[in-house]
Design a protein around this motif. Structure first.
Motif, PDB file in Angstrom:
ATOM      1  N   PRO A 199       0.795  -1.232   0.000  1.00  0.00           N
ATOM      2  CA  PRO A 199       0.000   0.000   0.000  1.00  0.00           C
ATOM      3  C   PRO A 199       0.824   1.277   0.000  1.00  0.00           C
ATOM      4  N   THR A 200       2.085   1.223   0.403  1.00  0.00           N
ATOM      5  CA  THR A 200       2.935   2.414   0.403  1.00  0.00           C
ATOM      6  C   THR A 200       3.940   2.300  -0.724  1.00  0.00           C
ATOM      7  N   ALA A 201       3.783   3.134  -1.755  1.00  0.00           N
ATOM      8  CA  ALA A 201       4.665   3.049  -2.913  1.00  0.00           C
ATOM      9  C   ALA A 201       6.095   3.451  -2.555  1.00  0.00           C
ATOM     10  N   HIS A 202       7.062   2.753  -3.119  1.00  0.00           N
ATOM     11  CA  HIS A 202       8.466   3.107  -2.911  1.00  0.00           C
ATOM     12  C   HIS A 202       9.278   2.631  -4.106  1.00  0.00           C
ATOM     13  N   ASP A 203      10.507   3.118  -4.195  1.00  0.00           N
ATOM     14  CA  ASP A 203      11.443   2.758  -5.258  1.00  0.00           C
ATOM     15  C   ASP A 203      10.801   2.949  -6.636  1.00  0.00           C
ATOM     16  N   ASP A 204      10.894   1.940  -7.509  1.00  0.00           N
ATOM     17  CA  ASP A 204      10.390   2.076  -8.870  1.00  0.00           C
ATOM     18  C   ASP A 204       8.896   2.341  -8.903  1.00  0.00           C
ATOM     19  N   VAL A 205       8.162   1.739  -7.975  1.00  0.00           N
ATOM     20  CA  VAL A 205       6.714   1.948  -7.926  1.00  0.00           C
ATOM     21  C   VAL A 205       6.408   3.403  -7.597  1.00  0.00           C
ATOM     22  N   LEU A 206       7.181   3.992  -6.672  1.00  0.00           N
ATOM     23  CA  LEU A 206       6.985   5.394  -6.302  1.00  0.00           C
ATOM     24  C   LEU A 206       7.281   6.308  -7.485  1.00  0.00           C
ATOM     25  N   LYS A 207       8.369   6.055  -8.204  1.00  0.00           N
ATOM     26  CA  LYS A 207       8.712   6.881  -9.371  1.00  0.00           C
ATOM     27  C   LYS A 207       7.606   6.822 -10.420  1.00  0.00           C
ATOM     28  N   ARG A 208       7.070   5.618 -10.650  1.00  0.00           N
ATOM     29  CA  ARG A 208       6.005   5.470 -11.636  1.00  0.00           C
ATOM     30  C   ARG A 208       4.752   6.240 -11.186  1.00  0.00           C
ATOM     31  N   ALA A 209       4.435   6.156  -9.900  1.00  0.00           N
ATOM     32  CA  ALA A 209       3.265   6.852  -9.384  1.00  0.00           C
ATOM     33  C   ALA A 209       3.430   8.363  -9.510  1.00  0.00           C
ATOM     34  N   GLN A 210       4.637   8.872  -9.205  1.00  0.00           N
ATOM     35  CA  GLN A 210       4.880  10.308  -9.315  1.00  0.00           C
ATOM     36  C   GLN A 210       4.768  10.774 -10.765  1.00  0.00           C
ATOM     37  N   ALA A 211       5.321   9.989 -11.692  1.00  0.00           N
ATOM     38  CA  ALA A 211       5.242  10.354 -13.102  1.00  0.00           C
ATOM     39  C   ALA A 211       3.798  10.353 -13.582  1.00  0.00           C
ATOM     40  N   HIS A 212       3.029   9.361 -13.124  1.00  0.00           N
ATOM     41  CA  HIS A 212       1.624   9.280 -13.519  1.00  0.00           C
ATOM     42  C   HIS A 212       0.855  10.476 -12.989  1.00  0.00           C
ATOM     43  N   HIS A 213       1.067  10.809 -11.716  1.00  0.00           N
ATOM     44  CA  HIS A 213       0.340  11.938 -11.124  1.00  0.00           C
ATOM     45  C   HIS A 213       0.734  13.254 -11.788  1.00  0.00           C
ATOM     46  N   SER A 214       2.008  13.394 -12.142  1.00  0.00           N
ATOM     47  CA  SER A 214       2.461  14.624 -12.804  1.00  0.00           C
ATOM     48  C   SER A 214       1.796  14.766 -14.168  1.00  0.00           C
ATOM     49  N   ALA A 215       1.718  13.665 -14.913  1.00  0.00           N
ATOM     50  CA  ALA A 215       1.086  13.699 -16.226  1.00  0.00           C
ATOM     51  C   ALA A 215      -0.398  14.015 -16.106  1.00  0.00           C
ATOM     52  N   THR A 216      -1.057  13.418 -15.120  1.00  0.00           N
ATOM     53  CA  THR A 216      -2.480  13.683 -14.910  1.00  0.00           C
ATOM     54  C   THR A 216      -2.707  15.136 -14.526  1.00  0.00           C
ATOM     55  N   ALA A 217      -1.846  15.665 -13.638  1.00  0.00           N
ATOM     56  CA  ALA A 217      -1.985  17.049 -13.192  1.00  0.00           C
ATOM     57  C   ALA A 217      -1.777  18.014 -14.355  1.00  0.00           C
ATOM     58  N   ALA A 218      -0.824  17.687 -15.235  1.00  0.00           N
ATOM     59  CA  ALA A 218      -0.568  18.555 -16.383  1.00  0.00           C
ATOM     60  C   ALA A 218      -1.782  18.620 -17.304  1.00  0.00           C
ATOM     61  N   ARG A 219      -2.429  17.461 -17.487  1.00  0.00           N
ATOM     62  CA  ARG A 219      -3.613  17.445 -18.332  1.00  0.00           C
ATOM     63  C   ARG A 219      -4.765  18.226 -17.717  1.00  0.00           C
ATOM     64  N   GLU A 220      -4.871  18.156 -16.400  1.00  0.00           N
ATOM     65  CA  GLU A 220      -6.011  18.780 -15.707  1.00  0.00           C
ATOM     66  C   GLU A 220      -5.701  20.195 -15.227  1.00  0.00           C
ATOM     67  N   GLY A 221      -4.453  20.645 -15.405  1.00  0.00           N
ATOM     68  CA  GLY A 221      -4.082  22.009 -15.017  1.00  0.00           C
ATOM     69  C   GLY A 221      -3.919  22.191 -13.533  1.00  0.00           C
ATOM     70  N   ALA A 222      -3.673  21.089 -12.790  1.00  0.00           N
ATOM     71  CA  ALA A 222      -3.484  21.159 -11.344  1.00  0.00           C
ATOM     72  C   ALA A 222      -2.010  21.052 -11.008  1.00  0.00           C
ATOM     73  N   ALA A 223      -1.691  21.334  -9.762  1.00  0.00           N
ATOM     74  CA  ALA A 223      -0.302  21.227  -9.310  1.00  0.00           C
ATOM     75  C   ALA A 223       0.066  19.758  -9.175  1.00  0.00           C
ATOM     76  N   PRO A 224       1.262  19.336  -9.640  1.00  0.00           N
ATOM     77  CA  PRO A 224       1.668  17.930  -9.524  1.00  0.00           C
ATOM     78  C   PRO A 224       1.829  17.502  -8.080  1.00  0.00           C
ATOM     79  N   ALA A 225       1.578  16.189  -7.841  1.00  0.00           N
ATOM     80  CA  ALA A 225       1.708  15.656  -6.486  1.00  0.00           C
ATOM     81  C   ALA A 225       3.182  15.614  -6.099  1.00  0.00           C
ATOM     82  N   GLN A 226       3.441  15.906  -4.816  1.00  0.00           N
ATOM     83  CA  GLN A 226       4.805  15.871  -4.298  1.00  0.00           C
ATOM     84  C   GLN A 226       5.093  14.548  -3.623  1.00  0.00           C
TER      85      GLN A 226
END
Length: 226
Positions: A199-226
Motif C-alpha cells: 500500500p505504500t509506494a516506494h522505489d520504482d513503484v513510487l517513481k512510476r506513481a509520481q510520473a503518472h500523477h504529474s502527467a495527470t496534473a498537467a492534463r487537468e491544469g493542477a499542481a503535480p503531487a509531491q
C-alpha cells in the motif's frame, strides 16, 4: 511426420470447407504452422487427433500472442488536373504524382497450440487461431473438448490476454483475482501505480506513481503531487 503443407492438404480433403492457411516461419528453425478458421476448428482438431497417419494425441502447450493495431504507409500514384500555361495559354492538364497514404490495420489476439503424437513419436505440429480484433470480437472456439490438456492453459491465456474460448468447460481467471479488470500480458497494459499487497509506494513503484500523477496534473491544469 508429414510436412505442414501435406497436413493442410489432408485436412482440406477430409473436412469440407475447412479454412486452413500455412503461416511460414522464415527463421532457421523453419517451424511453419497452420492457421485455422473458427468455423471448422473443432472438426479439424478431431481429424488431427484421430487420423491414423497423424494421431496428434497430445497437446503440450497453449500460448497467447498480442498483435497491436499498426499503421501502414503506402505510396500510390494519383492523377489529378492542375493549371499550367502552355504556349501562353493557361489550361488544365493531367499530372501524375505519388502520394503517401496511411491506414490502420486492426490488431488481433492469437492462441498457439503445440501438438505431438505419443503413439507415432512425431511432432510438434503448431496450429493457431486468431480473433477478429482486440476489443469486442475476441472469441474463438476452445479445443479443450478435443485435448483435455488445453483446459488450464486456455484459462491462463484468457486470464492474461482476454481471449474468450467458447465451449470451454470452466473459463475463469487462474492467476489474477476475480475482480481484476485488465489483461497483464497485452502489449499496451500499464502497470498500476500501487499494489494491494504494497500500500505504500516506494522505489520504482513510487517513481512510476509520481510520473503518472504529474502527467495527470498537467492534463487537468493542477499542481503535480509531491
Amino acid at each position: 511426420m508429414k510436412t505442414v503443407a501435406e497436413i493442410k492438404s489432408a485436412i482440406e480433403s477430409s473436412v469440407p470447407g475447412a479454412g486452413v492457411a500455412v503461416i511460414s516461419n522464415p527463421s532457421p528453425s523453419g517451424q511453419h504452422s497452420l492457421l485455422l478458421a473458427h468455423d471448422h476448428a473443432l472438426e479439424i482438431a478431431v481429424f488431427l487427433r484421430d487420423n491414423p497417419e497423424l494421431a496428434f494425441d497430445y497437446m503440450s502447450n497453449v500460448s497467447g500472442v498480442d498483435f497491436l493495431d499498426k499503421e501502414i504507409s503506402e505510396k500510390v500514384k494519383v492523377t489529378r488536373q492542375v493549371a499550367k500555361t502552355v504556349d501562353g495559354v493557361e489550361q488544365m492538364v493531367d499530372e501524375t504524382v505519388e502520394e503517401t497514404r496511411k491506414h490502420i490495420v486492426a490488431g488481433y489476439l492469437e492462441s498457439v497450440y503445440h501438438l505431438y503424437s505419443v503413439a507415432l513419436s512425431h511432432g510438434p505440429l503448431v496450429i493457431r487461431m486468431r480473433t477478429v480484433n482486440r476489443t469486442d470480437r475476441v472469441e474463438m472456439p476452445s479445443l479443450t473438448p478435443i485435448w483435455r490438456g488445453c483446459e488450464l492453459q486456455e484459462r491462463e491465456v484468457f486470464d492474461l490476454y482476454g481471449i474468450l474460448f467458447t465451449g470451454h468447460p470452466d473459463l475463469r481467471r487462474i492467476l489474477m483475482w476475480d475482480g481484476f479488470k485488465d489483461f497483464p500480458m497485452r502489449k499496451d497494459y500499464v502497470d498500476p501505480d500501487d499494489y494491494e499487497y504494497e500500500p505504500t509506494a516506494h522505489d520504482d513503484v513510487l517513481k512510476r506513481a509520481q510520473a503518472h500523477h504529474s502527467a495527470t496534473a498537467a492534463r487537468e491544469g493542477a499542481a503535480p503531487a509531491q
